[in-house]
Design an enzyme around this catalytic site. Structure first.
Site, PDB file in Angstrom:
ATOM      1  N   HIS A 307       0.904  -1.280  -0.209  1.00 10.25           N
ATOM      2  CA  HIS A 307      -0.009  -0.124  -0.268  1.00 10.25           C
ATOM      3  C   HIS A 307       0.931   1.173  -0.217  1.00 10.25           C
ATOM      4  O   HIS A 307       2.040   1.312   0.764  1.00 10.25           O
ATOM      5  CB  HIS A 307      -0.875   0.002   1.254  1.00 10.25           C
ATOM      6  CG  HIS A 307      -2.166   0.975   1.160  1.00 10.25           C
ATOM      7  ND1 HIS A 307      -1.914   2.307   1.266  1.00 10.25           N
ATOM      8  CD2 HIS A 307      -3.445   0.870   0.568  1.00 10.25           C
ATOM      9  CE1 HIS A 307      -3.293   2.954   0.991  1.00 10.25           C
ATOM     10  NE2 HIS A 307      -4.153   1.951   0.716  1.00 10.25           N
ATOM     11  N   ASP A 364      -7.989  -5.283   0.181  1.00 14.75           N
ATOM     12  CA  ASP A 364      -8.319  -6.365  -1.061  1.00 14.75           C
ATOM     13  C   ASP A 364      -7.995  -7.595  -0.768  1.00 14.75           C
ATOM     14  O   ASP A 364      -8.666  -8.577  -1.425  1.00 14.75           O
ATOM     15  CB  ASP A 364      -7.822  -5.890  -2.339  1.00 14.75           C
ATOM     16  CG  ASP A 364      -8.616  -4.424  -2.835  1.00 14.75           C
ATOM     17  OD1 ASP A 364      -9.561  -4.307  -2.564  1.00 14.75           O
ATOM     18  OD2 ASP A 364      -7.838  -3.605  -3.028  1.00 14.75           O
TER      19      ASP A 364
HETATM   20  N1  ACO Z   1       4.105  -7.618  -4.712  1.00 20.51           N
HETATM   21  C1  ACO Z   1       5.241  -7.777  -4.971  1.00 20.51           C
HETATM   22  N2  ACO Z   1       6.010  -6.874  -5.053  1.00 20.51           N
HETATM   23  C2  ACO Z   1       5.533  -5.512  -4.623  1.00 20.51           C
HETATM   24  C3  ACO Z   1       4.063  -5.442  -4.435  1.00 20.51           C
HETATM   25  C4  ACO Z   1       3.221  -6.608  -4.422  1.00 20.51           C
HETATM   26  N3  ACO Z   1       1.897  -6.582  -4.192  1.00 20.51           N
HETATM   27  N4  ACO Z   1       3.910  -4.390  -4.052  1.00 20.51           N
HETATM   28  C5  ACO Z   1       5.120  -3.416  -4.104  1.00 20.51           C
HETATM   29  N5  ACO Z   1       5.897  -4.325  -4.653  1.00 20.51           N
HETATM   30  C6  ACO Z   1       7.535  -4.063  -4.781  1.00 20.51           C
HETATM   31  C7  ACO Z   1       7.621  -3.271  -5.813  1.00 20.51           C
HETATM   32  O1  ACO Z   1       7.976  -4.160  -7.075  1.00 20.51           O
HETATM   33  C8  ACO Z   1       8.787  -2.514  -5.473  1.00 20.51           C
HETATM   34  O2  ACO Z   1       9.993  -3.326  -5.409  1.00 20.51           O
HETATM   35  P1  ACO Z   1      11.326  -2.650  -5.870  1.00 20.51           P
HETATM   36  O3  ACO Z   1      11.881  -1.981  -4.764  1.00 20.51           O
HETATM   37  O4  ACO Z   1      12.300  -3.926  -6.082  1.00 20.51           O
HETATM   38  O5  ACO Z   1      11.432  -1.875  -7.289  1.00 20.51           O
HETATM   39  C9  ACO Z   1       8.469  -2.053  -4.055  1.00 20.51           C
HETATM   40  O6  ACO Z   1       7.785  -3.111  -3.612  1.00 20.51           O
HETATM   41  C10 ACO Z   1       7.828  -0.807  -3.895  1.00 20.51           C
HETATM   42  O7  ACO Z   1       6.624  -0.829  -4.732  1.00 20.51           O
HETATM   43  P2  ACO Z   1       5.902   0.247  -5.272  1.00 20.51           P
HETATM   44  O8  ACO Z   1       5.265  -0.161  -6.465  1.00 20.51           O
HETATM   45  O9  ACO Z   1       6.917   1.484  -5.543  1.00 20.51           O
HETATM   46  O10 ACO Z   1       4.920   0.977  -4.314  1.00 20.51           O
HETATM   47  P3  ACO Z   1       3.762   1.903  -4.435  1.00 20.51           P
HETATM   48  O11 ACO Z   1       3.546   2.785  -3.120  1.00 20.51           O
HETATM   49  O12 ACO Z   1       4.029   2.649  -5.643  1.00 20.51           O
HETATM   50  O13 ACO Z   1       2.578   1.015  -4.721  1.00 20.51           O
HETATM   51  C11 ACO Z   1       0.578  -0.757  -4.602  1.00 20.51           C
HETATM   52  C12 ACO Z   1       1.566   0.507  -4.019  1.00 20.51           C
HETATM   53  C13 ACO Z   1       0.064   0.136  -6.071  1.00 20.51           C
HETATM   54  C14 ACO Z   1      -0.524  -0.983  -3.877  1.00 20.51           C
HETATM   55  C15 ACO Z   1       1.610  -1.791  -4.869  1.00 20.51           C
HETATM   56  O14 ACO Z   1       1.672  -2.171  -3.490  1.00 20.51           O
HETATM   57  C16 ACO Z   1       0.646  -3.002  -5.623  1.00 20.51           C
HETATM   58  O15 ACO Z   1       0.919  -2.813  -6.876  1.00 20.51           O
HETATM   59  N6  ACO Z   1       0.323  -3.698  -4.876  1.00 20.51           N
HETATM   60  C17 ACO Z   1      -0.338  -4.760  -5.661  1.00 20.51           C
HETATM   61  C18 ACO Z   1      -1.988  -4.243  -6.106  1.00 20.51           C
HETATM   62  C19 ACO Z   1      -2.800  -4.065  -4.892  1.00 20.51           C
HETATM   63  O16 ACO Z   1      -3.103  -5.013  -3.950  1.00 20.51           O
HETATM   64  N7  ACO Z   1      -3.569  -2.960  -4.926  1.00 20.51           N
HETATM   65  C20 ACO Z   1      -4.633  -2.497  -4.013  1.00 20.51           C
HETATM   66  C21 ACO Z   1      -4.067  -1.270  -3.247  1.00 20.51           C
HETATM   67  S1  ACO Z   1      -5.208  -0.926  -1.802  1.00 20.51           S
HETATM   68  C22 ACO Z   1      -6.391  -0.101  -2.787  1.00 20.51           C
HETATM   69  O17 ACO Z   1      -6.079   0.669  -3.881  1.00 20.51           O
HETATM   70  C23 ACO Z   1      -7.796  -0.182  -2.305  1.00 20.51           C
END
Ligand code: ACO
Length: 435
Positions: A307, A364
Site C-alpha cells: 500500500h 483487498d
Molecule cells: N507484490 C510484490 N512486490 C511488490 C508489491 C506486491 N504486491 N507491491 C509493491 N511491490 C514492490 C515493488 O515491485 C517495488 O519493488 P522494488 O523496490 O524492487 O522496485 C517495491 O515493492 C515498492 O513498490 P511500489 O510499486 O513503488 O509501491 P507503491 O507505493 O507505488 O505501490 C501498490 C503501492 C500499487 C498498492 C503496490 O503495492 C501494488 O501494486 N500492490 C498490489 C496491487 C494491490 O493490492 N492494490 C490494492 C491497493 S489498496 C487499494 O487501492 C484499495
C-alpha cells in the site's frame, strides 16, 4: 513561533512556511516556490505530495490507524451501519436519529431508476464489464435532473444529489448484474434497509424470493463501511481534480468509478481471487508462487499486498480477515481459497523481500474472498468497492465545492521531450521502419 523550512538554491537561501495538521502531520508549503525561485518540486506518483488539506479522513500509515471524521474505523465497523457512516463522512459528525431517518427516507425516495434510464441498459452487450456500465450510467443519471448538474448546489440540493447517488448506484449495480445474466431487473422494496435491498435486487428471481441472512447483511455492511473513504487515493484524487474544474457531482463520481477500475486500485479485489484461483487450479505451491513474485516473473505481484500509505498493517484487512472466516463458516463453504490466502500471508510476512519493502495485506486481500462467499460474482467485486466508496467521493467533492478559495488542480511537469525542431514536407521524410 511559526516554523519555516530553509532551502538553498543556487547559493541563495529561501524560507518556506511549514503547515501542521491536527495530529501534528508536517508539510512544507511550496505553493510560492516557483514564483520565488523558478523551481518546481518533482514527485512522480505524488508519493510525497499533499494535494490538499482535508477534514474527512485521517490515516497514520506507520501505525495502521484509519479514522473517518475522527471516529476510529474499528468502532464504526463494530457499531455503525454503512448509511450512518456515509452520513458521518459526508456531513462531518454522527447523525441524530432524525437526520438519519430523514436521509434514509431520501434514499428510499430515490431507489428506483427512471424508465428512460432503464432503457440505456439495453444498449450494452450482455458481457459488458459492470464497471463500464456503472460509470456510464452515473453520467446518464445526471441527464434526468438538470437542476443537479450545477456546480453550485444549495444544502438541500446537495443532500438530494448525495442521496440520489448513494441510493441509485446500488440499483444500477444490481440491474447491471441482472442484465448480464439475461434475467429481469428486480425493483427495490421500500421497507428493506440499504444492504438488504441490494442483496434482494441482486439475487431475487421472479419465482424465487431471496431472504437475506442477517449475518450476511452485517458482513456486507461492514465491507462497505471499510471502503467508504481513504483520503487522497487514486480515485478520490481523480474526483477532486475534476471537481476543482467546476464539474458537477455526477461527472466527478463517474470519473471516480473509472479511476477505481484499475488492478492496482479497486480492481485488486478481483485480481486477488483470480490469483488465488490460479494457484489452486494449477496446484502451484504457495512457496513457489511467492518465489515467482520475488523474481518479478512476468511482472507478477502478490495482489492484495502493499500500500502506498500503510507501511505497517492495513487496519481494514485485520477486520476483514475475521469476517471472511465467519462468512465462509456461515455459508458452509470450502475455505480452500482462504487457506491459500492465509498461507501466502504467513510466508510473505516472514520473507525479507516483503519485510524490507514493508508490504502487508491490504483491504483487498480478504475482501474478495468474503464477497465470493456472500455470492457476489467476480466481475462485480470492484463495483462493490465503488458502492462503498461513493460517500468518500461525495464528501471530497463537497469539500472542494464548499471551498471559496479552491483553485483548479493543475500540476506542472518537467518536459523531457525533443527540443524545437522544424517541419519537413512529407515527401522528403525518411521512413525509418523501411530503411
Ligand atoms: N507484490 C510484490 N512486490 C511488490 C508489491 C506486491 N504486491 N507491491 C509493491 N511491490 C514492490 C515493488 O515491485 C517495488 O519493488 P522494488 O523496490 O524492487 O522496485 C517495491 O515493492 C515498492 O513498490 P511500489 O510499486 O513503488 O509501491 P507503491 O507505493 O507505488 O505501490 C501498490 C503501492 C500499487 C498498492 C503496490 O503495492 C501494488 O501494486 N500492490 C498490489 C496491487 C494491490 O493490492 N492494490 C490494492 C491497493 S489498496 C487499494 O487501492 C484499495
Amino acid at each position: 513561533m511559526t516554523a519555516t523550512a530553509k532551502i538553498n538554491l543556487g547559493g541563495k537561501d529561501y524560507s518556506l512556511p511549514v503547515v501542521k495538521g491536527t495530529l501534528n502531520e508536517l508539510a512544507i508549503d511550496i505553493s510560492k516556490l516557483r514564483e520565488q525561485t523558478g523551481y518546481i518540486t518533482l514527485d512522480d506518483g505524488f508519493g510525497n505530495t499533499g494535494s490538499c488539506t482535508s477534514a474527512i479522513t485521517y490515516i497514520d500509515g506507520d501505525k495502521g490507524i484509519l479514522r473517518y471524521r475522527g471516529y476510529p474505523i474499528e468502532e464504526l465497523a463494530e457499531k455503525s451501519t454503512f448509511i450512518e457512516t456515509a452520513w458521518t463522512i459526508i456531513w462531518g459528525r454522527l447523525p441524530t436519529q432524525t437526520e438519519l431517518r430523514h436521509f434514509s427516507l431520501l434514499l428510499t425516495e430515490h431507489e428506483l431508476i427512471h424508465e428512460g434510464l432503464r432503457h440505456h441498459f439495453d444498449g450494452f452487450p450482455i458481457d459488458a464489464p459492470p464497471m463500464a456500465i456503472l460509470s456510464a450510467m452515473i453520467q446518464a443519471m445526471s441527464c434526468y435532473d438538470n437542476a443537479l448538474l450545477s456546480n453550485h448546489l444549495n444544502d438541500e440540493e446537495f443532500e438530494g444529489a448525495a442521496a440520489k447517488l448513494i441510493s441509485k448506484v446500488r440499483t444500477i449495480a444490481a440491474a447491471a448484474y441482472k442484465m448480464s445474466t439475461g434475467r429481469p431487473i428486480i425493483y427495490a422494496v421500500p421497507e428493506y434497509g440499504y444492504v438488504n435491498n441490494f442483496l434482494h435486487m441482486m439475487f431475487t428471481l421472479p419465482n424465487r424470493p431471496y431472504i437475506a441472512d442477517p449475518d450476511i447483511v452485517k458482513a456486507l455492511n461492514l465491507i462497505l463501511i471499510l471502503h467508504a473513504d481513504h483520503e487522497q487515493n487514486c480515485s478520490t484524487s481523480a474526483v477532486r481534480t475534476i471537481a476543482s474544474g467546476g464539474a458537477n457531482l455526477f461527472a466527478s463520481a463517474s470519473a471516480g468509478v473509472s479511476a477505481l477500475w484499475g488492478n492496482l486500485h479497486g480492481g485488486a479485489n478481483q485480481a486477488v481471487v483470480e490469483m488465488l484461483e490460479e494457484i489452486r487450479k494449477t496446484r502451484t505451491s504457495v512457496k513457489d508462487f511467492v518465489e515467482k513474485v520475488k523474481r518479478k516473473e512476468n511482472g507478477i505481484k502478490l495482489m492484495g499486498f502493499g500500500h502506498r500509505v500503510y507501511k505497517n498493517f492495513d487496519p481494514r484487512s485485520k477486520i476483514l480477515q475475521e469476517v471472511a472466516s465467519k462468512v465462509l463458516q456461515k455459508q458452509g463453504q470450502s475455505d480452500e481459497l482462504l487457506d491459500i490466502a492465509q498461507e501466502l500471508a504467513e510466508i510473505a510476512l516472514k520473507d525479507d523481500y516483503f519485510i524490507q519493502r514493508k508490504l502487508y495485506p491490504n483491504v483487498d486481500f480478504y475482501s474478495g474472498i468474503t464477497l465470493k462467499a456472500i455470492g457476489i460474482p467476480l466481475n462485480m467485486f470492484t463495483v462493490m468497492f465503488a458502492i462503498g466508496r461513493m460517500p468518500g467521493w461525495i464528501a471530497n467533492w463537497k469539500e472542494v465545492h464548499d471551498n471559496p478559495k479552491q483553485k483548479i488542480y493543475r500540476p506542472r511537469q518537467i518536459y523531457m521531450g525533443e527540443d524545437t525542431r522544424h517541419y519537413v514536407p512529407i515527401d522528403t521524410r525518411t521512413d525509418l521502419r523501411l530503411s
